[in-house]
Design an enzyme around this catalytic site. Structure first.
Site, PDB file in Angstrom:
ATOM      1  N   TYR A   1       1.925   6.998   5.617  1.00 29.58           N
ATOM      2  CA  TYR A   1       3.297   6.484   5.758  1.00 29.58           C
ATOM      3  C   TYR A   1       3.836   6.023   4.411  1.00 29.58           C
ATOM      4  O   TYR A   1       3.079   5.657   3.518  1.00 29.58           O
ATOM      5  CB  TYR A   1       3.364   5.364   6.791  1.00 29.58           C
ATOM      6  CG  TYR A   1       2.541   4.144   6.488  1.00 29.58           C
ATOM      7  CD1 TYR A   1       3.035   3.114   5.681  1.00 29.58           C
ATOM      8  CD2 TYR A   1       1.264   4.008   7.027  1.00 29.58           C
ATOM      9  CE1 TYR A   1       2.263   2.001   5.411  1.00 29.58           C
ATOM     10  CE2 TYR A   1       0.487   2.906   6.745  1.00 29.58           C
ATOM     11  CZ  TYR A   1       0.993   1.901   5.944  1.00 29.58           C
ATOM     12  OH  TYR A   1       0.228   0.810   5.673  1.00 29.58           O
TER      13      TYR A   1
ATOM     14  N   ARG B   1       0.979   5.663   1.616  1.00 26.17           N
ATOM     15  CA  ARG B   1      -0.395   5.221   1.820  1.00 26.17           C
ATOM     16  C   ARG B   1      -1.229   6.370   2.369  1.00 26.17           C
ATOM     17  O   ARG B   1      -0.787   7.075   3.279  1.00 26.17           O
ATOM     18  CB  ARG B   1      -0.488   4.074   2.835  1.00 26.17           C
ATOM     19  CG  ARG B   1       0.100   2.719   2.468  1.00 26.17           C
ATOM     20  CD  ARG B   1      -0.560   2.002   1.311  1.00 26.17           C
ATOM     21  NE  ARG B   1      -1.986   2.192   1.092  1.00 26.17           N
ATOM     22  CZ  ARG B   1      -2.984   1.580   1.732  1.00 26.17           C
ATOM     23  NH1 ARG B   1      -2.730   0.712   2.684  1.00 26.17           N
ATOM     24  NH2 ARG B   1      -4.244   1.814   1.423  1.00 26.17           N
TER      25      ARG B   1
ATOM     26  N   HIS C   1      -7.273  -0.066   9.602  1.00 22.01           N
ATOM     27  CA  HIS C   1      -7.682  -1.395   9.131  1.00 22.01           C
ATOM     28  C   HIS C   1      -8.858  -1.884   9.972  1.00 22.01           C
ATOM     29  O   HIS C   1      -8.837  -1.765  11.199  1.00 22.01           O
ATOM     30  CB  HIS C   1      -6.531  -2.394   9.297  1.00 22.01           C
ATOM     31  CG  HIS C   1      -5.353  -2.112   8.419  1.00 22.01           C
ATOM     32  ND1 HIS C   1      -5.190  -2.674   7.184  1.00 22.01           N
ATOM     33  CD2 HIS C   1      -4.268  -1.325   8.612  1.00 22.01           C
ATOM     34  CE1 HIS C   1      -4.056  -2.262   6.640  1.00 22.01           C
ATOM     35  NE2 HIS C   1      -3.470  -1.437   7.492  1.00 22.01           N
TER      36      HIS C   1
ATOM     37  N   HIS D   1      -5.172   5.594   7.100  1.00 22.37           N
ATOM     38  CA  HIS D   1      -6.266   4.615   7.136  1.00 22.37           C
ATOM     39  C   HIS D   1      -6.246   3.839   8.435  1.00 22.37           C
ATOM     40  O   HIS D   1      -5.213   3.722   9.102  1.00 22.37           O
ATOM     41  CB  HIS D   1      -6.177   3.652   5.955  1.00 22.37           C
ATOM     42  CG  HIS D   1      -4.914   2.847   5.949  1.00 22.37           C
ATOM     43  ND1 HIS D   1      -3.748   3.309   5.389  1.00 22.37           N
ATOM     44  CD2 HIS D   1      -4.623   1.623   6.452  1.00 22.37           C
ATOM     45  CE1 HIS D   1      -2.793   2.404   5.548  1.00 22.37           C
ATOM     46  NE2 HIS D   1      -3.292   1.377   6.192  1.00 22.37           N
TER      47      HIS D   1
ATOM     48  N   TYR E   1       3.787   2.182  12.488  1.00 20.19           N
ATOM     49  CA  TYR E   1       3.158   1.026  13.140  1.00 20.19           C
ATOM     50  C   TYR E   1       4.084   0.507  14.216  1.00 20.19           C
ATOM     51  O   TYR E   1       5.314   0.510  14.067  1.00 20.19           O
ATOM     52  CB  TYR E   1       2.918  -0.104  12.136  1.00 20.19           C
ATOM     53  CG  TYR E   1       1.734   0.091  11.240  1.00 20.19           C
ATOM     54  CD1 TYR E   1       0.476  -0.386  11.594  1.00 20.19           C
ATOM     55  CD2 TYR E   1       1.869   0.746  10.024  1.00 20.19           C
ATOM     56  CE1 TYR E   1      -0.612  -0.226  10.749  1.00 20.19           C
ATOM     57  CE2 TYR E   1       0.784   0.914   9.173  1.00 20.19           C
ATOM     58  CZ  TYR E   1      -0.454   0.420   9.542  1.00 20.19           C
ATOM     59  OH  TYR E   1      -1.528   0.585   8.713  1.00 20.19           O
TER      60      TYR E   1
END
Lengths: 191, 241
Positions: free
Chosen positions: B151, B161, B166, B164, B112
């Site tokens: 990640y 995780r 969000h 995905h 991110y």
């Protein structure tokens, strides 16, 4: 056709660069032209250890000074009010805090043709919360609180958790603490 | 008629969630949940104007590249270009038009751009990972982006995780507000991910997984995924409130 709504998932720790950038945060809920008693509301979010959440997001939805929502499903609104969106959204800072500027809403009709006391509708999002928490902010000391049909659903000893407290030294400034857990745990609603 | 009668309003309440279709408040396998989830029962709130209205927010604030996350910088970001599209419907099957859809995600390396993500994977100078759009009159939205990487996180030993995106949606009411995540088919991390597994009902979990779609896929350019999103819809019967 009956469909089942999608499950909620946590907002996680990394939403800021999308949801609460300078362009997409909304600190001012009521513009300077909006009539009504001006309110600065400091919100603070704390976890079960009393530690501030530096990664929560708070959204607020409220009526205008006449108790009307800026929304087509409020049948008393004839046109969109340009001075007032009724919506606010901020991320919390390192101290778990964020401050909105708004006006005190008027009274909104409630169930049984009883008027609700002035209140803000609040949703809390954070890492660790799998779905948003809904609560309300009422104004401590407002006589209308005595007749509010929603406060009446809350056990008397917990109603205080829904009250913003005014700062006697700074007129118009109010504080609202969200305790996610603990003895002071805030009342959250199943809406 | 007195002033109270003049202020009378007709309220159509919204449908409540079916058991098992949403994650519980408390889910200790997700460690951040342990000291943050409320412990006292929620208080059931009958719907009033406060709940069935909501912010009509975000209109007119959509920039030209806000729905194309691959064109927000000077060059092309690195990764698998994808198209993500679908319809936003209410639980009565009606399209939700003019709904604001906001997204955010990791880059193709699973990193991110957020300053709190410091794990050793590269940032991409050509990728931010944030987008927004409005649904059209049929409830359709569409994004062009990159497939995010999985990640690592600190929930448990060797925790990752699933990949995905969000999603954050504003429907018509404050109670239709939905923040969720979209997953990709066949992800090997599903069985180990407490956030995905927090949804009790297996069919409900499957609704968080997008579907590969050959029709959405564009030759020599981008693979396509379909992801429909259902928000709460009103009950059939209004009442005076």
């Amino acid at each position: 056709m009956d469909l089942v709504p999608n499950p909620s998932q946590t907002v996680g720790p990394f939403f800021h660069f999308s949801l609460t950038t300078a362009a997409h945060s909304v600190r001012c809920i009521a513009g300077p032209q909006a009539p009504g008693e001006r309110v600065w509301l400091m919100c603070r979010v704390l976890d079960g250890d009393g530690a501030p959440l530096n990664d929560a997001m708070i959204e607020i939805w409220q009526a205008n000074a006449e108790g009307k929502y800026n929304h087509p499903d409020d049948p008393r609104i004839s046109a969109k009010d340009p001075t007032f969106t009724g919506f606010g959204r901020l991320g919390t800072d390192e101290n778990g805090m964020c401050e909105f500027e708004t006006i005190k809403p008027g009274r909104v009709p409630g169930p049984g043709n009883v008027f609700q006391a002035p209140h803000l509708n609040v949703a809390v999002y954070a890492r660790g919360l799998l779905r948003q928490l809904y609560t309300r902010v009422y104004f401590a000391g407002d006589p209308a609180n005595q007749q509010d049909p929603v406060l009446a659903l809350v056990p008397a000893e917990r109603r205080g958790t829904l009250m913003a407290l005014s700062d006697p030294a700074r007129p118009g400034h109010w504080r609202f603490q969200v305790h996610l857990q603990g003895e002071q745990e805030t009342v959250f609603f199943d809406v | 008629m007195g002033p109270l009668a003049n202020e009378r309003s007709i309220i159509t309440p919204y449908r409540r969630h079916e058991a098992g279709s949403q994650p519980p408040l408390s889910y200790p396998a997700y460690q951040s949940n342990v000291r943050r989830a409320p412990t006292k029962p929620l208080i059931l709130l009958p719907h009033t104007l406060s709940e069935i209205t909501g912010p009509i927010y975000g209109h007119g604030e959509i920039g030209e590249t806000d729905n194309d996350l691959t064109r927000q910088h000077g060059g092309e970001p690195i990764g698998e270009r994808i198209i993500v599209t679908g319809r936003v419907l209410d639980s009565n099957g009606r399209p939700v038009p003019q709904a604001l859809v906001e997204v955010w995600q990791a880059n193709s390396a699973g990193r991110y751009i957020h300053q709190r993500d410091q794990h050793p994977a590269p940032l991409d100078p050509n990728f931010t990972g944030a987008g927004r759009t409005l649904t059209d009159e049929n409830g359709v939205y569409r994004f062009v982006t990159l497939k995010p990487g999985p990640y690592p996180w600190f929930n448990h030993y060797n925790a990752w995780r699933p990949a995905h995106i969000h999603f954050s949606l504003f429907g018509r009411a404050f109670l239709t507000r939905l923040v969720t995540q979209m997953y990709f088919p066949g992800d090997p991390f599903f069985p180990y991910d407490p956030i995905f597994q927090s949804v009790p009902d297996e069919k409900a979990r499957q609704r968080m997984i997008s579907k590969f779609d050959l029709e959405t896929t564009q030759p020599n350019w981008a693979t396509g995924y379909k992801f429909d999103i259902v928000l709460r819809g009103p009950e059939a019967t209004p009442f005076e409130g």
